[in-house]
Design an enzyme around this catalytic site. Structure first.
Site, PDB file in Angstrom:
ATOM      1  N   GLY A   1      -9.661   2.686  51.665  1.00 33.85           N
ATOM      2  CA  GLY A   1     -10.367   3.816  51.049  1.00 33.85           C
ATOM      3  C   GLY A   1     -11.864   3.676  50.871  1.00 33.85           C
ATOM      4  O   GLY A   1     -12.577   4.675  50.862  1.00 33.85           O
TER       5      GLY A   1
ATOM      6  N   GLU B   1     -14.951  -0.156  45.518  1.00 38.98           N
ATOM      7  CA  GLU B   1     -13.661   0.541  45.585  1.00 38.98           C
ATOM      8  C   GLU B   1     -13.911   2.045  45.585  1.00 38.98           C
ATOM      9  O   GLU B   1     -14.847   2.532  44.953  1.00 38.98           O
ATOM     10  CB  GLU B   1     -12.812   0.091  44.379  1.00 38.98           C
ATOM     11  N   ASP B   2     -13.082   2.770  46.323  1.00 41.62           N
ATOM     12  CA  ASP B   2     -13.217   4.229  46.349  1.00 41.62           C
ATOM     13  C   ASP B   2     -12.848   4.831  44.999  1.00 41.62           C
ATOM     14  O   ASP B   2     -13.558   5.668  44.469  1.00 41.62           O
ATOM     15  CB  ASP B   2     -12.358   4.839  47.469  1.00 41.62           C
TER      16      ASP B   2
ATOM     17  N   ASP C   1      -7.736   4.036  39.670  1.00 42.34           N
ATOM     18  CA  ASP C   1      -6.764   4.969  39.110  1.00 42.34           C
ATOM     19  C   ASP C   1      -6.090   4.249  37.936  1.00 42.34           C
ATOM     20  O   ASP C   1      -6.628   4.198  36.836  1.00 42.34           O
ATOM     21  CB  ASP C   1      -5.804   5.323  40.252  1.00 42.34           C
TER      22      ASP C   1
ATOM     23  N   GLY D   1      -5.783   1.076  37.846  1.00 40.28           N
ATOM     24  CA  GLY D   1      -6.537  -0.182  37.725  1.00 40.28           C
ATOM     25  C   GLY D   1      -5.732  -1.394  38.179  1.00 40.28           C
ATOM     26  O   GLY D   1      -6.244  -2.509  38.181  1.00 40.28           O
TER      27      GLY D   1
ATOM     28  N   THR E   1      -4.629  -2.299  41.214  1.00 43.00           N
ATOM     29  CA  THR E   1      -5.180  -2.937  42.419  1.00 43.00           C
ATOM     30  C   THR E   1      -6.386  -3.800  42.069  1.00 43.00           C
ATOM     31  O   THR E   1      -6.470  -4.970  42.459  1.00 43.00           O
ATOM     32  CB  THR E   1      -5.621  -1.870  43.448  1.00 43.00           C
TER      33      THR E   1
ATOM     34  N   LYS F   1     -10.275   7.563  37.300  1.00 43.70           N
ATOM     35  CA  LYS F   1      -9.433   8.493  36.530  1.00 43.70           C
ATOM     36  C   LYS F   1      -9.126   7.817  35.191  1.00 43.70           C
ATOM     37  O   LYS F   1      -8.130   7.085  35.094  1.00 43.70           O
ATOM     38  CB  LYS F   1      -8.123   8.770  37.268  1.00 43.70           C
TER      39      LYS F   1
ATOM     40  N   ASP G   1      -7.071   9.244  50.993  1.00 46.57           N
ATOM     41  CA  ASP G   1      -6.115   9.825  51.918  1.00 46.57           C
ATOM     42  C   ASP G   1      -4.845  10.341  51.258  1.00 46.57           C
ATOM     43  O   ASP G   1      -4.487   9.937  50.154  1.00 46.57           O
ATOM     44  CB  ASP G   1      -5.676   8.758  52.925  1.00 46.57           C
TER      45      ASP G   1
HETATM   46  P1  IMP Z   1      -4.740   1.869  41.303  1.00 47.66           P
HETATM   47  O1  IMP Z   1      -4.217   0.510  41.656  1.00 47.66           O
HETATM   48  O2  IMP Z   1      -3.710   2.728  40.639  1.00 47.66           O
HETATM   49  O3  IMP Z   1      -6.042   1.842  40.504  1.00 47.66           O
HETATM   50  O4  IMP Z   1      -5.014   2.628  42.635  1.00 47.66           O
HETATM   51  C1  IMP Z   1      -6.029   2.307  43.414  1.00 47.66           C
HETATM   52  C2  IMP Z   1      -5.817   2.774  44.825  1.00 47.66           C
HETATM   53  O5  IMP Z   1      -4.924   3.891  44.922  1.00 47.66           O
HETATM   54  C3  IMP Z   1      -7.135   3.233  45.358  1.00 47.66           C
HETATM   55  O6  IMP Z   1      -7.755   2.186  46.035  1.00 47.66           O
HETATM   56  C4  IMP Z   1      -6.773   4.357  46.279  1.00 47.66           C
HETATM   57  O7  IMP Z   1      -6.587   3.833  47.568  1.00 47.66           O
HETATM   58  C5  IMP Z   1      -5.447   4.875  45.766  1.00 47.66           C
HETATM   59  N1  IMP Z   1      -5.618   6.142  45.017  1.00 47.66           N
HETATM   60  C6  IMP Z   1      -5.715   6.316  43.693  1.00 47.66           C
HETATM   61  N2  IMP Z   1      -5.847   7.593  43.349  1.00 47.66           N
HETATM   62  C7  IMP Z   1      -5.859   8.285  44.515  1.00 47.66           C
HETATM   63  C8  IMP Z   1      -6.000   9.688  44.843  1.00 47.66           C
HETATM   64  O8  IMP Z   1      -6.146  10.581  43.988  1.00 47.66           O
HETATM   65  N3  IMP Z   1      -5.977   9.992  46.172  1.00 47.66           N
HETATM   66  C9  IMP Z   1      -5.818   9.042  47.142  1.00 47.66           C
HETATM   67  N4  IMP Z   1      -5.682   7.749  46.882  1.00 47.66           N
HETATM   68  C10 IMP Z   1      -5.720   7.364  45.576  1.00 47.66           C
HETATM   69 MG    MG Z   2      -8.073   2.050  48.094  1.00 41.68          MG
END
Ligand code: IMP
Ligand code: MG
Length: 178
Positions: free
Chosen positions: A48, A102-103, A106, A108, A110, A134, A162
């Site tokens: 991303g 990081e893109d 969400d 957190g 990852t 978010k 994506d």
């Molecule tokens: P986390 O581990 O929940 O913080 O998610 C992180 C990863 O989920 C990001 O690096 C994105 O690749 C993916 N992600 C989180 N939210 C979205 C979204 O709204 N659209 C697409 N990909 C997302």
């Molecule tokens: Mg990502």
């Protein structure tokens, strides 16, 4: 384009490329100021972050290197709590000033995993720069040092983000239309 269709879903424009560019300008100004006289190792998280990385790095004026890592946590439009390492940290980060790119942060989960992995390699310090966050979905406690913008807890695509691999190529960000 106001509306795009990716596979079985419809998405409407939510954040324009112009707004994104202004946010990246703000982040790059902060990094250029904070790291003056230093040397940065950027660690973007694939897939991303490729667009954020390309746009941000063109505005960086500090000596820097880039090495990508790859983790995956999303399946379709919902997060899985399982994060898989696909490309690990493959260059010495020891004693480096690391900035993770990081893109979106969400939940957190990852980023938390990447932070824990990185610690094993003893960098001098680690900061986080991310394009979108978010806050309502966040379940971790790390600090985001450089943030493009907070967004609502909605699924978005575009600017590297994506839906099932599609939609990364758009310059604007789109939200799912229900
Ligand atoms: P986390 O581990 O929940 O913080 O998610 C992180 C990863 O989920 C990001 O690096 C994105 O690749 C993916 N992600 C989180 N939210 C979205 C979204 O709204 N659209 C697409 N990909 C997302
Ligand atoms: Mg990502």
């Amino acid at each position: 384009m106001a509306v795009i269709i990716l596979k079985d879903k419809k998405f409407g424009v939510s954040i324009t490329a112009k707004e994104i560019d202004a946010a990246i300008r703000k982040v790059s100004d902060q990094i250029n100021r904070d790291y003056e006289g230093k040397n940065i190792l950027f660690l973007p998280i694939l897939n991303g972050s490729f667009m954020f990385t390309a746009d941000l790095l063109r505005k960086i004026r500090i000596p820097c290197q880039v090495t990508f890592v790859k983790y995956a946590s999303y399946s379709g439009i919902s997060t899985t709590t399982q994060v898989t390492e696909l490309i690990g940290i493959n260059e010495s980060v020891a004693s480096r000033h690391v900035v993770i790119l990081e893109d979106i942060v969400d939940t957190g989960i990852t980023m938390d995993l990447v932070l824990n992995e990185l610690k094993k390699f003893h960098p001098a310090d680690v900061r986080i720069a991310c394009m979108f966050h978010k806050p309502e979905a966040f379940v971790k406690s790390f600090k985001i040092d450089y943030l493009g913008m907070n967004i609502p807890n909605e699924f978005v695509v575009g600017f590297g983000l994506d839906y099932d691999g599609y939609g990364r190529n758009y310059a604007d960000v789109y939200r799912l239309v229900k």
